[in-house]
Design a protein around this motif. Structure first.
Motif, PDB file in Angstrom:
ATOM      1  N   ILE A 101       0.845  -1.210   0.000  1.00 22.17           N
ATOM      2  CA  ILE A 101       0.000   0.000   0.000  1.00 22.17           C
ATOM      3  C   ILE A 101       0.879   1.258   0.000  1.00 22.17           C
ATOM      4  O   ILE A 101       0.549   2.257  -0.638  1.00 22.17           O
ATOM      5  N   ALA A 102       2.014   1.172   0.700  1.00 21.54           N
ATOM      6  CA  ALA A 102       2.923   2.333   0.775  1.00 21.54           C
ATOM      7  C   ALA A 102       3.802   2.463  -0.465  1.00 21.54           C
ATOM      8  O   ALA A 102       4.548   3.433  -0.584  1.00 21.54           O
ATOM      9  N   GLY A 103       3.734   1.497  -1.369  1.00 19.29           N
ATOM     10  CA  GLY A 103       4.544   1.574  -2.588  1.00 19.29           C
ATOM     11  C   GLY A 103       5.974   1.106  -2.392  1.00 19.29           C
ATOM     12  O   GLY A 103       6.843   1.414  -3.213  1.00 19.29           O
ATOM     13  N   LEU A 104       6.228   0.358  -1.333  1.00 18.18           N
ATOM     14  CA  LEU A 104       7.591  -0.130  -1.091  1.00 18.18           C
ATOM     15  C   LEU A 104       7.802  -1.540  -1.632  1.00 18.18           C
ATOM     16  O   LEU A 104       8.937  -1.998  -1.729  1.00 18.18           O
ATOM     17  N   GLU A 105       6.698  -2.229  -1.922  1.00 19.09           N
ATOM     18  CA  GLU A 105       6.780  -3.562  -2.536  1.00 19.09           C
ATOM     19  C   GLU A 105       5.856  -3.564  -3.746  1.00 19.09           C
ATOM     20  O   GLU A 105       4.849  -2.852  -3.758  1.00 19.09           O
ATOM     21  N   SER A 106       6.194  -4.367  -4.745  1.00 12.41           N
ATOM     22  CA  SER A 106       5.353  -4.485  -5.937  1.00 12.41           C
ATOM     23  C   SER A 106       4.642  -5.824  -5.917  1.00 12.41           C
ATOM     24  O   SER A 106       5.299  -6.873  -5.905  1.00 12.41           O
ATOM     25  N   ALA A 107       3.305  -5.771  -5.920  1.00 12.96           N
ATOM     26  CA  ALA A 107       2.543  -7.021  -5.999  1.00 12.96           C
ATOM     27  C   ALA A 107       2.495  -7.465  -7.455  1.00 12.96           C
ATOM     28  O   ALA A 107       2.577  -6.640  -8.365  1.00 12.96           O
ATOM     29  N   GLN A 108       2.367  -8.777  -7.662  1.00  8.24           N
ATOM     30  CA  GLN A 108       2.343  -9.286  -9.036  1.00  8.24           C
ATOM     31  C   GLN A 108       1.044  -8.885  -9.743  1.00  8.24           C
ATOM     32  O   GLN A 108       1.037  -8.590 -10.927  1.00  8.24           O
ATOM     33  N   GLN A 109      -0.062  -8.884  -9.004  1.00 10.81           N
ATOM     34  CA  GLN A 109      -1.356  -8.500  -9.584  1.00 10.81           C
ATOM     35  C   GLN A 109      -2.168  -7.769  -8.539  1.00 10.81           C
ATOM     36  O   GLN A 109      -1.909  -7.881  -7.341  1.00 10.81           O
ATOM     37  N   GLY A 110      -3.217  -7.112  -9.014  1.00 10.31           N
ATOM     38  CA  GLY A 110      -4.117  -6.422  -8.103  1.00 10.31           C
ATOM     39  C   GLY A 110      -4.168  -4.935  -8.364  1.00 10.31           C
ATOM     40  O   GLY A 110      -3.312  -4.392  -9.073  1.00 10.31           O
ATOM     41  N   THR A 111      -5.198  -4.305  -7.806  1.00  9.68           N
ATOM     42  CA  THR A 111      -5.328  -2.854  -7.984  1.00  9.68           C
ATOM     43  C   THR A 111      -5.575  -2.195  -6.635  1.00  9.68           C
ATOM     44  O   THR A 111      -6.114  -2.806  -5.704  1.00  9.68           O
ATOM     45  N   LEU A 112      -5.172  -0.949  -6.560  1.00 11.11           N
ATOM     46  CA  LEU A 112      -5.451  -0.119  -5.391  1.00 11.11           C
ATOM     47  C   LEU A 112      -6.317   1.048  -5.861  1.00 11.11           C
ATOM     48  O   LEU A 112      -6.006   1.687  -6.883  1.00 11.11           O
TER      49      LEU A 112
END
Lengths: 231, 220
Positions: free
Chosen positions: B51-62
């Motif tokens: 959520i903080a933009g420190l990790e990248s998820a493979q899929q999904g939306t915010l």
């Protein structure tokens, strides 16, 4: 061999303000400092990006740059000589046997040192520095500067190391500078020349300047490190 | 029903073969406080970091304030609205005052307002006498309080706290707990990843549970 008399003469030369001697010191200093000043911003930026960005081939690039650290400077000088010589691709600029040619050599020597020290400083630093800066709203470039500031003593150690390496470098300065009195003769090439001529006083005087420089720069770094800790 | 402040949808996240989230989703309402609970290694910290933009998820939306972004890369302006505080916060090697000032400087806040906001934040955290102190002279609890104050004074739309009371004991833990409770009472939208029984018991917090690769709001 009597060391006392040449050493006494060396002190006399230094403190008499001998124009030739101080001219040699001046050439050494400005060429080395200018080379570091030109190289450092690009090398530190490159080192930061290599430490932080994840991309294919990154590891290979780091290993290659590390290998450049042990590259013989005389070979670097030979390549620069061939590039700058009259028939070389950069011959039209007529840089060979000028301080600019020595500076180019110094830049090539200092570049990998500064990059490797920066990569090591950033990778060895706390990863939370960059993250914290970003979380507090810093843009990537600002967060990078914050990170470099936090690990500045490791980066400065690289600058000191690179300066020490180029200011005492003899092969490159001799080959592409030509050891021309008043133009490209610097401390290391002058020491080599004066020693070969048996003029030890000037060699010792210049050697003392080099040693004083090395100690002075390291003392300054240690002092800054103490201040950085706010002790 | 009001639109949520943040919606996480269809989140997939894995580290190698280990799947942390598989199509997970949940909503956060503005002004609500949430405690994120779950077993060790269930992905609480990773979720906050996504959520903080420190990790990248493979899929999904915010979905944040009517804007949509992939969970792999949040837009730059969101970083001014979403503030994450590490479990062991990092304080820059300068004074506590300059640490608190850092985020305000990034937002171009004028010097007079910076001074006023930093002073208020120091008082709020009970660190008014630590203004000129370097971080290595603070205790663990004081460092955590300084980090909370540094995050709060930015007035973020969403505050993410990772185990704020972990590694603290006694009076330090109590003081941090008081600040965390004050944040929740003051209508901040806060998500706190925690194992601390006292935080889990705070009636003001809604409970988000991370389990079985999903994130569920515990209605009980």
């Amino acid at each position: 061999m009597d060391l006392f008399e040449p050493t006494r003469q060396a002190f006399a030369l230094l403190f008499s303000g001998d124009a030739t001697l101080w001219g040699i010191i001046w050439i050494s200093m400005w060429v080395a400092l200018a080379a570091i000043a030109v190289t450092a911003p690009f090398a530190i930026a490159a080192g930061f990006l290599l430490a932080k960005l994840k991309f294919a081939g990154r590891r290979v690039i780091i290993v290659f740059i590390q290998a450049l650290l042990s590259f013989p400077t005389v070979v670097i000088a030979l390549v620069i000589y061939l590039l700058l010589s009259r028939r070389g691709p950069l011959g039209a600029f007529e840089l060979l046997f000028t301080p600019w040619a020595i500076m180019i050599g110094y830049i090539v020597i200092a570049l990998p040192i500064l990059i490797v020290f920066t990569v090591s400083a950033v990778q060895g630093g706390d990863p939370r520095i960059y993250e914290t800066a970003r979380c507090l709203g810093a843009k990537p470039a600002r967060a990078a500067l914050t990170t470099l500031w936090e690990v500045r003593f490791a980066v400065m150690a690289g600058i000191v190391n690179a300066f020490g390496r180029v200011v005492s470098e003899v092969g490159c300065a001799l080959l592409v500078g030509g050891n021309i009195a008043g133009l490209t003769r610097n401390i290391p090439t002058a020491i080599a020349l004066e020693t070969a001529k048996g003029e030890f006083a000037q060699g010792i005087a210049l050697g003392m300047v080099l040693v004083t420089l090395a100690i002075g720069v390291n003392v300054a770094l240690a002092w800054l490190q103490g201040r950085g800790g706010l002790e | 029903m009001r639109a949520p402040l943040l919606r996480v949808a269809a989140l997939h996240m894995r580290f190698g073969a280990r799947v942390l989230f598989d199509g997970a989703g949940f909503d956060l309402q503005a002004g609500h406080g949430y405690v994120l609970s779950g077993a060790n290694g269930s992905g609480k910290t990773t979720l906050l970091r996504i959520i903080a933009g420190l990790e990248s998820a493979q899929q999904g939306t915010l979905h944040f304030r009517h804007q949509v972004a992939p969970a792999s890369r949040i837009p730059e302006p969101w970083r001014r609205e979403i503030v994450y505080v590490h479990q062991q916060p990092y304080l820059f090697h300068t004074t506590i005052e300059k640490n608190l000032e850092y985020g305000l400087l990034q937002r171009g806040i004028a010097a007079a307002e910076r001074r006023a906001r930093v002073s208020e934040a120091l008082r709020w955290a009970g660190l008014a006498d630590k203004r000129d102190v370097p971080p290595h002279k603070l205790s663990g609890g004081e460092a955590q309080r300084a980090a909370l104050a540094r995050a709060r004074l930015l007035g973020p739309a969403l505050l993410l706290l990772d185990e704020p009371t972990a590694n603290l004991d006694g009076q330090s833990r109590k003081q941090v707990l008081e600040l965390v409770t004050a944040l929740c009472i003051d209508d901040h939208t806060v998500v706190i990843a925690s194992h601390d029984p006292e935080i889990l018991r705070l009636a003001i917090l809604e409970r988000l549970v991370v389990a079985d690769r999903q994130i569920k709001l515990d209605e009980g």
